[in-house]
Design a protein around this motif. Structure first.
Motif, short mmCIF file in Angstrom:
data_model
loop_
_atom_site.label_atom_id
_atom_site.label_comp_id
_atom_site.label_asym_id
_atom_site.label_seq_id
_atom_site.Cartn_x
_atom_site.Cartn_y
_atom_site.Cartn_z
N ALA A 206 0.83 -1.20 0.00
CA ALA A 206 0.00 0.00 0.00
C ALA A 206 0.87 1.26 0.00
CB ALA A 206 -0.92 0.00 1.21
N VAL A 207 0.79 2.00 -1.07
CA VAL A 207 1.63 3.19 -1.21
C VAL A 207 1.28 4.24 -0.16
CG1 VAL A 207 2.18 5.11 -2.76
CG2 VAL A 207 2.03 2.79 -3.66
N ASP A 208 0.00 4.37 0.20
CA ASP A 208 -0.38 5.38 1.19
C ASP A 208 0.27 5.12 2.54
OD1 ASP A 208 -2.01 3.10 1.17
OD2 ASP A 208 -3.67 4.12 2.16
N LEU A 209 0.42 3.85 2.93
CA LEU A 209 1.10 3.53 4.19
C LEU A 209 2.58 3.90 4.12
CD1 LEU A 209 -0.43 0.07 5.16
CD2 LEU A 209 -0.92 2.30 6.17
N GLU A 241 4.20 5.55 -13.21
CA GLU A 241 5.21 4.88 -14.04
C GLU A 241 5.70 3.61 -13.36
OE1 GLU A 241 9.56 5.82 -16.12
OE2 GLU A 241 8.46 7.40 -15.08
N LEU A 242 5.86 3.65 -12.04
CA LEU A 242 6.35 2.50 -11.30
C LEU A 242 5.39 1.31 -11.41
CD1 LEU A 242 8.59 1.51 -9.30
CD2 LEU A 242 7.08 2.24 -7.45
N TYR A 243 4.09 1.59 -11.34
CA TYR A 243 3.08 0.53 -11.32
C TYR A 243 2.38 0.34 -12.67
CZ TYR A 243 3.55 0.35 -6.26
OH TYR A 243 4.05 0.19 -4.98
N ALA A 244 2.92 0.93 -13.73
CA ALA A 244 2.25 0.90 -15.03
C ALA A 244 1.99 -0.52 -15.53
CB ALA A 244 3.07 1.67 -16.05
N SER A 245 2.88 -1.43 -15.23
CA SER A 245 2.74 -2.80 -15.72
C SER A 245 1.71 -3.60 -14.93
CB SER A 245 4.08 -3.53 -15.66
OG SER A 245 4.53 -3.64 -14.31
N GLU A 246 1.26 -3.08 -13.79
CA GLU A 246 0.40 -3.85 -12.90
C GLU A 246 -1.02 -3.28 -12.80
OE1 GLU A 246 1.90 -5.89 -9.11
OE2 GLU A 246 0.97 -4.05 -8.34
N SER A 247 -1.15 -1.96 -12.79
CA SER A 247 -2.47 -1.35 -12.62
C SER A 247 -2.44 0.08 -13.14
CB SER A 247 -2.88 -1.36 -11.15
OG SER A 247 -1.95 -0.61 -10.38
N GLU A 248 -3.63 0.65 -13.26
CA GLU A 248 -3.73 2.02 -13.75
C GLU A 248 -3.37 3.04 -12.67
OE1 GLU A 248 -7.55 2.71 -15.40
OE2 GLU A 248 -7.29 1.27 -17.04
N SER A 249 -3.51 2.64 -11.40
CA SER A 249 -3.20 3.55 -10.31
C SER A 249 -2.44 2.79 -9.23
CB SER A 249 -4.48 4.16 -9.72
OG SER A 249 -5.33 3.13 -9.23
N PRO A 250 -1.64 3.49 -8.42
CA PRO A 250 -0.87 2.83 -7.36
C PRO A 250 -1.80 2.17 -6.34
CG PRO A 250 -0.07 5.06 -7.76
CD PRO A 250 -1.35 4.93 -8.50
N PRO A 251 -1.43 1.01 -5.82
CA PRO A 251 -2.27 0.33 -4.83
C PRO A 251 -2.27 1.08 -3.49
CG PRO A 251 -0.18 -0.81 -5.07
CD PRO A 251 -0.21 0.25 -6.12
N VAL A 252 -3.44 1.17 -2.87
CA VAL A 252 -3.56 1.79 -1.55
C VAL A 252 -4.20 0.80 -0.60
CG1 VAL A 252 -3.62 4.16 -2.40
CG2 VAL A 252 -5.75 2.86 -2.22
N GLN A 253 -4.30 1.21 0.65
CA GLN A 253 -4.60 0.27 1.72
C GLN A 253 -5.93 -0.45 1.57
OE1 GLN A 253 -4.65 2.08 5.58
NE2 GLN A 253 -3.95 0.23 6.57
N ASP A 254 -7.01 0.28 1.28
CA ASP A 254 -8.32 -0.38 1.20
C ASP A 254 -8.72 -0.72 -0.23
OD1 ASP A 254 -9.02 2.00 0.11
OD2 ASP A 254 -10.52 2.54 1.62
N GLY A 255 -7.82 -0.43 -1.16
CA GLY A 255 -8.10 -0.80 -2.55
C GLY A 255 -9.02 0.14 -3.29
N THR A 256 -9.54 1.18 -2.60
CA THR A 256 -10.50 2.07 -3.26
C THR A 256 -10.10 3.53 -3.19
OG1 THR A 256 -11.84 2.25 -1.24
CG2 THR A 256 -12.39 0.48 -2.77
N GLN A 257 -9.53 3.96 -2.07
CA GLN A 257 -9.23 5.37 -1.91
C GLN A 257 -8.04 5.78 -2.76
OE1 GLN A 257 -8.69 6.49 2.14
NE2 GLN A 257 -10.83 6.24 2.68
#
Length: 276
Positions: A206-209, A241-257
């Motif tokens: 989780a990037v936010d953490l 850019e870091l997460y481009a190969s995995e998802s459209e947005s960086p992963p965060v703790q609850d998966g939605t915010q």
């Protein structure tokens, strides 16, 4: 210096590269979050620092020692100064929680005390104190197979807190916890590192953490360091850019915010956790 990696490369048995030409160093007392997509090399990096993985090339120094130049006895002593929190703590199912926590100091105790503690726990108060920090004081005598995944992770953290190592490594230490417990646990790890001037390196999904708790962020991608920056200089553009190969947005703790963006003087846009 807490550790230094110079031109480190690690390959898998199948010939694929886990890490390539990694250069990374940390002073004593630094708190570093390692982020990146799945397969980026985060666990391999932590295993290198824990001296459980030997590099194919390059030089490793941990706590001012070159681990692979040490005798077996001196390497064991070095490892006693390093604490590792695993995503899935390797604890025997029938083991009691108190015994699992006290195992954090088995390597530092005399052999007779270590053997005795396996039969009769040698420091009930010490184990209880660390569990209480993580809201688990009432599970002291439970068996590990009676705990949930998140509770087991907190027991693993409590063991390292009890160990009091100079270098704390944590591999996805809160992946099975809800937001409240994840923040409690990371807060206690950061407090421990700050109080004792220990170095803390944690890989986090989780990037936010990572942005909330760690002043320094290292982004890994395809086994290489994509960036190594203070948290306030990590922009949304870098994260995308870091997460481009995995998802459209960086992963965060609850998966939605999403991450909120605050534009600095340079207009770059520094991400901040929405729950801050």
């Amino acid at each position: 210096m807490s550790f230094r990696l110079d031109a480190i490369s690690v390959g898998y048995p199948n010939g694929q590269r886990a890490l390539g030409q990694i250069a990374l160093a940390a002073r004593r007392g630094e708190r570093i979050a390692v982020i990146g997509p799945s397969g980026a090399g985060k666990t391999s990096l932590l295993r290198l620092l824990a001296t459980s993985l030997r590099p194919d090339d390059g030089r490793v120094e941990v706590l001012e020692q070159a681990p692979w130049a040490l005798s077996a006895a001196r390497l064991r002593h070095l490892r006693c100064r390093i604490g590792m929190v695993h995503q899935a703590p390797p604890m025997p199912p029938r083991q009691r929680v108190v015994t699992a926590i006290l195992a954090g100091r088995l390597g530092a105790w005399p052999a007779w005390k270590s053997m005795l503690s396996l039969v009769y726990p040698a420091d009930l108060a010490g184990a209880h104190e660390q569990l209480a920090r993580l809201d688990l004081a009432d599970r002291l005598f439970d068996r590990c197979d009676q705990l949930s995944g998140g509770q087991l992770q907190r027991v693993g953290v409590a063991r390292v807190l009890y160990q009091r190592p100079e270098l704390i490594l944590a591999d996805e230490p809160v992946s099975a916890m809800d937001p409240v417990l994840a923040n409690l646990t990371l807060g206690e790890l950061c407090k421990e590192a700050t109080t004792r001037t220990a170095t803390l390196v944690a890989s986090l999904h989780a990037v936010d953490l990572a942005l909330r708790w760690f002043p320094r962020i290292v982004g890994l991608k395809s086994g290489e360091i994509a960036f190594d920056l203070p948290a306030e200089r990590v922009t949304n553009a870098l994260l995308r850019e870091l997460y481009a190969s995995e998802s459209e947005s960086p992963p965060v703790q609850d998966g939605t915010q999403p991450l909120l963006v605050t534009t600095g003087a340079d207009g770059g846009g520094s991400p901040r956790a929405a729950c801050r």
